[in-house]
Scaffold this motif. Structure first.
Motif, short mmCIF file in Angstrom:
data_model
loop_
_atom_site.label_atom_id
_atom_site.label_comp_id
_atom_site.label_asym_id
_atom_site.label_seq_id
_atom_site.Cartn_x
_atom_site.Cartn_y
_atom_site.Cartn_z
N GLU A 44 37.05 29.40 43.85
CA GLU A 44 38.29 29.24 43.10
C GLU A 44 38.13 29.66 41.65
O GLU A 44 39.06 30.14 41.02
CB GLU A 44 38.77 27.78 43.19
N ASP A 58 51.16 37.83 49.14
CA ASP A 58 51.62 37.07 47.97
C ASP A 58 50.97 37.59 46.70
O ASP A 58 51.54 37.47 45.61
CB ASP A 58 51.30 35.58 48.17
N LEU A 59 49.77 38.17 46.81
CA LEU A 59 49.09 38.71 45.63
C LEU A 59 49.93 39.82 44.99
O LEU A 59 50.01 39.91 43.76
CB LEU A 59 47.71 39.24 46.02
N GLN A 62 52.81 38.15 43.18
CA GLN A 62 52.31 37.53 41.95
C GLN A 62 52.08 38.59 40.87
O GLN A 62 52.43 38.38 39.70
CB GLN A 62 51.00 36.81 42.22
N ARG A 105 41.67 38.15 40.20
CA ARG A 105 42.19 36.88 40.74
C ARG A 105 41.10 35.83 40.78
O ARG A 105 39.91 36.13 40.91
CB ARG A 105 42.76 37.10 42.15
N LYS A 106 41.54 34.58 40.63
CA LYS A 106 40.68 33.43 40.86
C LYS A 106 41.20 32.74 42.11
O LYS A 106 42.29 32.18 42.10
CB LYS A 106 40.73 32.47 39.67
N ASN A 108 43.27 32.55 45.06
CA ASN A 108 44.49 33.27 45.43
C ASN A 108 45.47 33.37 44.27
O ASN A 108 46.66 33.61 44.48
CB ASN A 108 45.16 32.59 46.63
N HIS A 109 44.95 33.16 43.06
CA HIS A 109 45.81 33.19 41.87
C HIS A 109 45.50 34.43 41.04
O HIS A 109 44.37 34.62 40.58
CB HIS A 109 45.59 31.93 41.03
N VAL A 111 45.28 36.62 37.86
CA VAL A 111 45.15 36.31 36.43
C VAL A 111 45.31 37.54 35.54
O VAL A 111 45.50 37.42 34.34
CB VAL A 111 43.80 35.62 36.12
N ASP A 133 47.19 36.58 32.17
CA ASP A 133 47.69 35.24 31.90
C ASP A 133 47.13 34.72 30.58
O ASP A 133 47.16 33.53 30.30
CB ASP A 133 47.31 34.28 33.04
#
Length: 281
Positions: A44, A58-59, A62, A105-106, A108-109, A111, A133
């Motif tokens: 993560e 979803d990536l 995002q 990404r970290k 599934n987020h 950045v 971000d």
């Protein structure tokens, strides 16, 4: 009686052995669960840099939301265009340009996002957007650039060429933003320079310009950075710069060299035969 005692002893030993085996199995399983949870936490927090190839994930959504927050619509590719362009690339359609969306990404987020295009007609790579971000991790920026530069080199090789240039755009009015800082640091690391002229960026769509009531006589003024992976350069000849600009306007923005914004850009170059480094950037 002796037989009963012997049988009793065997029964006890049997169950003790099972209990011992069960305890060992429990300890192994417990250790595995702990290690898995630790790995999940590390995954993560670990930053992964990769190219987006699937526009249905979803990536991708995002990444586009991050672009939406940072790039106004007249100067941002439409989501549908980016999706179609990436799908065309997977279908080996490479003219006039090849799109690349690189993300950090970290878990599934997402950045950070770096969006670029290989311009097949003139054999150079264009860095369109770099947004994040604002985690202010410059090393992530370097990883994004390295990934995109490698993609540009591969594009050039597939066309039987060595990559000519890499070009980056920076908003002249937002030179203190984190994204502008990444552009400057990234290009300077590889010997890139800002060119000494005013580059007027047309909107992606004149209709969006009208919708936002933006004057067509006031385009966004950008600073154009250039670099060569073959070695440090100190500017471009007039002929090379015009070749580069013609492809940018025609293939990226879809407008001809008769457009007023192109003429404004050429006016800032004047009659100079060599365009060197722009000071103050």
């Amino acid at each position: 009686t002796n037989q009963l005692e012997q049988l009793k002893g065997e029964v006890i030993n049997y169950f003790q052995k099972d209990l011992k085996d069960a305890k060992q199995m429990f300890m192994v399983a417990y250790k595995f669960i702990q290690e898995s949870e630790q790995q999940e936490k590390e995954d993560e927090n670990k930053v992964i840099v990769e190219e987006l190839l699937d526009t249905n994930t979803d990536l991708f959504h995002q990444a586009y939301r991050m672009l939406t927050k940072n790039i106004p619509l007249p100067f941002r590719e439409k989501k549908s265009f980016m999706r179609y362009s990436l799908n065309y690339k997977l279908g080996n359609v490479s003219f006039p340009l090849i799109n690349h969306v690189i993300i950090a990404r970290k878990g599934n987020h997402v950045v950070a996002v770096l969006y670029g295009q290989y311009m097949a007609r003139a054999n150079f790579g264009l860095i369109g957007y770099v947004v994040s971000d604002h985690s202010k991790d410059v090393t992530v920026g370097f990883s994004l650039f390295n990934h995109l530069f490698s993609a540009f080199q591969n594009d050039a090789r597939r066309h039987g060429k060595n990559l000519w240039l890499i070009v980056g755009e920076m908003d002249a009015d937002e030179t203190n933003s984190y994204e502008a800082r990444l552009i400057r640091i990234g290009f300077r690391r590889y010997g890139g320079i800002p060119l000494d002229f005013d580059y007027y960026q047309p909107p992606m769509s004149t209709l969006t310009y009208v919708f936002y009531k933006l004057p067509l006589t006031n385009p966004k003024k950008l600073v154009l950075f250039v670099m060569s992976l073959a070695g440090k350069i100190n500017g471009l000849t007039r002929s090379d710069l015009i070749t580069l600009l013609e492809v940018l306007y025609e293939d990226t923005y879809g407008i001809s060299t008769d457009h007023k914004f192109f003429k404004m850009t050429m006016d800032s170059i004047g009659n100079r035969e060599f365009i060197g480094v722009k000071r103050g950037f």
